[in-house]
Design a protein around this motif. Structure first.
Motif, PDB file in Angstrom:
ATOM      1  N   LEU A 264      12.596   3.596  -0.329  1.00 18.04           N
ATOM      2  CA  LEU A 264      13.681   4.602   0.015  1.00 18.04           C
ATOM      3  C   LEU A 264      13.414   5.892  -0.940  1.00 18.04           C
ATOM      4  N   THR A 265      12.550   5.711  -2.112  1.00 16.27           N
ATOM      5  CA  THR A 265      12.284   6.926  -2.631  1.00 16.27           C
ATOM      6  C   THR A 265      11.018   7.600  -2.024  1.00 16.27           C
ATOM      7  N   GLN A 266      10.219   6.745  -1.569  1.00 11.10           N
ATOM      8  CA  GLN A 266       9.065   7.120  -0.698  1.00 11.10           C
ATOM      9  C   GLN A 266       9.474   8.070   0.518  1.00 11.10           C
ATOM     10  N   ARG A 267      10.434   7.689   1.003  1.00 13.62           N
ATOM     11  CA  ARG A 267      10.801   8.509   2.292  1.00 13.62           C
ATOM     12  C   ARG A 267      11.786   9.599   1.793  1.00 13.62           C
ATOM     13  N   ALA A 268      12.406   9.615   0.769  1.00 15.47           N
ATOM     14  CA  ALA A 268      13.099  10.819   0.322  1.00 15.47           C
ATOM     15  C   ALA A 268      12.302  11.785  -0.120  1.00 15.47           C
ATOM     16  N   VAL A 269      10.931  11.584  -0.473  1.00  9.59           N
ATOM     17  CA  VAL A 269      10.308  12.853  -0.874  1.00  9.59           C
ATOM     18  C   VAL A 269       9.598  13.347   0.283  1.00  9.59           C
ATOM     19  N   LEU A 270       9.487  12.386   1.174  1.00  5.19           N
ATOM     20  CA  LEU A 270       8.391  12.671   2.440  1.00  5.19           C
ATOM     21  C   LEU A 270       8.322  14.048   2.868  1.00  5.19           C
ATOM     22  N   PRO A 271       9.904  14.509   3.424  1.00  2.00           N
ATOM     23  CA  PRO A 271       9.965  15.664   4.275  1.00  2.00           C
ATOM     24  C   PRO A 271       9.769  17.240   3.284  1.00  2.00           C
TER      25      PRO A 271
ATOM     26  N   GLN B 217       0.707  -1.211  -0.016  1.00  2.00           N
ATOM     27  CA  GLN B 217      -0.093  -0.252   0.130  1.00  2.00           C
ATOM     28  C   GLN B 217       0.891   1.304   0.042  1.00  2.00           C
ATOM     29  N   GLY B 218       1.931   1.191   0.412  1.00  2.00           N
ATOM     30  CA  GLY B 218       2.911   2.225   0.389  1.00  2.00           C
ATOM     31  C   GLY B 218       3.339   2.883   2.074  1.00  2.00           C
ATOM     32  N   ASP B 219       4.329   3.378   2.189  1.00  2.00           N
ATOM     33  CA  ASP B 219       4.820   3.711   3.494  1.00  2.00           C
ATOM     34  C   ASP B 219       3.923   4.458   4.250  1.00  2.00           C
ATOM     35  N   HIS B 220       3.540   4.040   5.325  1.00  4.73           N
ATOM     36  CA  HIS B 220       2.695   4.587   6.307  1.00  4.73           C
ATOM     37  C   HIS B 220       2.657   6.055   6.745  1.00  4.73           C
ATOM     38  N   GLU B 221       4.261   6.651   6.942  1.00  2.00           N
ATOM     39  CA  GLU B 221       4.259   7.830   7.275  1.00  2.00           C
ATOM     40  C   GLU B 221       4.246   8.682   5.889  1.00  2.00           C
ATOM     41  N   LEU B 222       4.601   8.377   4.807  1.00  2.00           N
ATOM     42  CA  LEU B 222       4.404   8.982   3.507  1.00  2.00           C
ATOM     43  C   LEU B 222       2.544   9.354   3.220  1.00  2.00           C
ATOM     44  N   ARG B 223       1.966   7.974   3.696  1.00  2.00           N
ATOM     45  CA  ARG B 223       0.594   8.128   3.484  1.00  2.00           C
ATOM     46  C   ARG B 223      -0.005   9.143   4.370  1.00  2.00           C
TER      47      ARG B 223
END
Lengths: 478, 478
Positions: free
Chosen positions: B354-361, B153-159
């Motif tokens: 990794l890419t999900q966390r990279a764009v998150l902030p 589903q995708g990273d929880h924090e990014l969601r």
């Protein structure tokens, strides 16, 4: 609800319908408490008689997968039988083309402490530091790499590196014949969406990789599972089956097969290729594990003997380098490959360029030395796991020691209720892969798969002892 | 060759066959010089009469797409007519389910200096440095992120971050209703493979996004293109069409529509949603551009008015942040979403963590301020491009100034041979998107799309002057 029916009489229509619904229920696509379409409505949708649907529902009720109530309808069974009687929310009636999703069901639970179901390698064994360092220097020095869509076929330089890598393994092809995909799961999916459609016959090993079965099921393929022995797929049996139903495609994982661990002999590989030539069909050779041998290198890939382009070869680097980078390489010929590239464009516009470049220098320069160490580390893991098996597992559990790869494939006594065992294990925060999901339809398997590589060594030992003890108690009790 | 035929009499079978083959030829799936199946063989495969296939081949010959030679067979036309007479290599006869691939054909040529066909944003306008810095610190400090499969589903924090982002735009949903995909191309593909099958009716704007057409064509859908006016899709016409053919799905890009640039009014959005409710069907709302307005913010997304889960909303961050990170967010309800997640599992095992966390902030903290600057920069680009248009383009070319987005949509005189123009432009290292590929079948478009954002400003100016001059000369000559 869309169900692909074969009307060639090999399997009765009620059985096909109950199996299709059973797959959706067991993979959770039909949720607990969900109301099934009325007999009349499903009969109209599938163009069958109401008697046929009634028979299918009766069979599902017999299996306790659904329960029917007069005047209310049939519902997917639920521990709490009170649910599901309210008016169904419209999306539940919105038809889909997704017959099965066992990968979804059996892959992704992060809530267990000992996820032995997952075939993966623990971070401490992976070359994350050099790949991370390369990625860091790329994003800092060439940030424009993040602004670029990778081309659909994959980065030219990485394909050149892959070409050299495959050449060392006997596959001699120009880089123009290679494509980069987001893991070999995507490679299998691209082959299926491009070349496999409703009713096409796909042969595969019994048992086989859950993710491939999901994909071919999604295309409405007729999957036929071919028995194996210690030399891999029984090509003699396959040959006879092909007489009756010519193959559109043969899917095989010939080396340290997932899930059984069996390796196909060179003679069988040759005969399989000859068979594909005579039927002018494709072989998908899925090869995630051939570098992970414990003693002798395995026989050369089928692709290395292929002169007429019958083999679509998939080499995954996902598991052995960094699953998060999602890099695999597909080798195929001529307009087989060009059509796969066209399909790739529609599915995601190409894999990211950055991750392709991040793994490139490691594959080019350090991979072979790394693989040598990894083999030793995995061999140690396997030996530890099998020692624990001998020590703690009950005597009526049997297995063959794998000669490579990441998993053990255990055969449990015929009386074991694997579903119940699985539920018990999960309560202790342990999971395994039930053999059932390595088949389509109703096949009941006595096997389970345990991966010995994805946890820290301490966790693996602890988890396996816990599980084998639980298994012993369970089998004694039964 | 697999061709999806509708036998409801709306379109003759020979026309359907010739259009299907025409699509494969124009997108290059059938290569120049390739031999078509014999009339007899194709008739058997498609279960039609040989007369039907002969008529289809005659039509293709009339259009000069193929040429037939007595006793030899029919071949895809080629400038060099000598090719193709040798015995066909077996893969050319290996059937596929890929009816069209215009995205593949019209996206990925790196050999031109001025790729105006590509709707993208130049690296100098993108926030590559902060995203790159974040990625570098992640790979160095948390390399284990590369070892982890993202959950499907995708990273929880990014969601959670996406949830807040969507909330500011009027879409109020828990993060459980969101999924991360590899670009919205993958989102569209997942919806199509899950919910659209042979003969299902998909309505979309005329013209529409090439990549969506490819995907729905690949599922065998019956696509119906609904005219637009300055308020977007003509929902009154759509309503009448739905009377005859109920929709399975409606695909729309309501804001700065790709390729026309038109924005759907609020009233139309409401009526479209009502229509979907009355037919219990899904709307796919593709929204890559709503943050890229030049004057007033566009009307709120259709999803913001959706209370019963009729809208699958897709927000792409690919174009505006870093195409190479391939991040998009899909919002949907209940078991519509859960089935999409199941489909995602089979297609690639989940997007990289990794890419999900990279764009998150960046999305959480800097996106809004960045978008404000980006709007100004793109507005300037658009004004420059339209100034050049006025100055250099011939007077019989017309266009409407876009109020947002990345592209100009030009209407050329009826007599223009856009294929010839395209070939001429490419010789000067310039490309554009021909309007034809924004339809399915045989529709001839007088439009072309030019993107003003993907080059450096200097290259854009130079390229547009070159192209408009070429266009002038060409139209004068004609």
């Amino acid at each position: 609800m869309y169900i692909e029916l074969n009307r060639d009489g090999r399997k009765s229509l009620p059985t096909q319908i109950s199996e299709a619904l059973g797959s959706r229920i067991s993979s959770g696509l039909l949720e607990r408490g969900a109301r099934l379409p009325s007999v009349r409505k499903l009969a109209v949708a599938l163009k069958v008689s109401q008697v046929t649907v009634s028979k299918a529902y009766a069979e599902l009720e017999r299996q306790a997968l659904i329960h029917c109530e007069h005047g209310l309808g049939c519902f997917v069974s639920d521990a709490d039988q009170k649910k599901g009687h309210e008016e169904a929310y419209w999306p539940q009636q919105y038809d889909d083309y997704l017959p099965r999703a066992q990968l979804w069901r059996n892959f992704d639970y992060s809530e267990v402490k000992y996820p032995f179901h997952l075939a993966a390698i623990h971070a401490e064994m992976l070359p994350l530091k050099p790949i991370g360092a390369q990625m860091a220097s790329l994003v800092l020095e060439q940030p424009e790499l993040m602004a670029t869509y990778g081309n659909f076929q994959g980065d030219h330089e990485l394909r050149e590196t892959m070409k050299a890598h495959l050449q060392e393994r006997g596959i001699i092809l120009p880089s123009a014949n290679l494509m980069i995909t987001s893991g070999s799961q995507q490679g299998i999916d691209l082959v299926a969406r491009t070349f496999v459609g409703p009713g096409d016959t796909v042969y595969m090993e019994a048992p086989s990789y859950t993710g491939a079965i999901d994909v071919f099921a999604g295309r409405g393929a007729e999957m036929i599972f071919v028995p194996m022995d210690s030399e891999g797929m029984r090509v003699d049996i396959l040959t006879k089956l092909c007489d009756q139903r010519p193959p559109k495609l043969i899917y095989t994982c010939p080396t340290f097969q997932n899930p059984s661990g069996v390796t196909m002999s060179t003679a069988r590989r040759q005969r399989l290729l000859e068979l594909a030539r005579s039927y002018r069909c494709l072989i998908v050779e899925d090869d995630p594990f051939s570098d992970l041998y414990f003693h002798m290198p395995p026989p050369p890939p089928i692709k290395s003997m292929d002169v007429e382009g019958h083999v679509v070869y998939m080499k995954s680097f996902s598991k052995v380098l960094a699953p998060g980078c999602r890099i695999a390489c597909v080798a195929a010929e001529g307009n087989i490959l060009s059509r796969l590239i066209a399909a790739k464009s529609a599915s995601d516009l190409g894999s990211p360029l950055l991750t392709q470049r991040a793994v490139l220098p490691f594959i080019a320069k350090k991979y072979n030395a790394y693989a040598e160490n990894l083999r030793v580390a995995l061999h140690n893991r396997m030996e530890k796991a099998s020692k624990l098996l001998k020590q703690y597992a009950p005597s009526n559990v049997s297995w063959v020691l794998p000669a490579g790869g990441l998993s053990l494939w255990l055969e449990l006594p015929a009386t074991t209720d694997i579903t119940e065992l699985h539920a018990l294990a999960k309560r202790k925060s342990i999971s395994f892969l039930p053999g059932d999901v390595c088949y389509s339809g109703e096949t009941k398997s006595r096997h389970i798969r345990l991966c010995y590589a994805q946890l820290s060594e301490a966790d693996m030992e602890q988890g396996l002892i816990l599980f084998f003890t639980l298994l012993s108690d369970y089998l004694k009790k039964g």
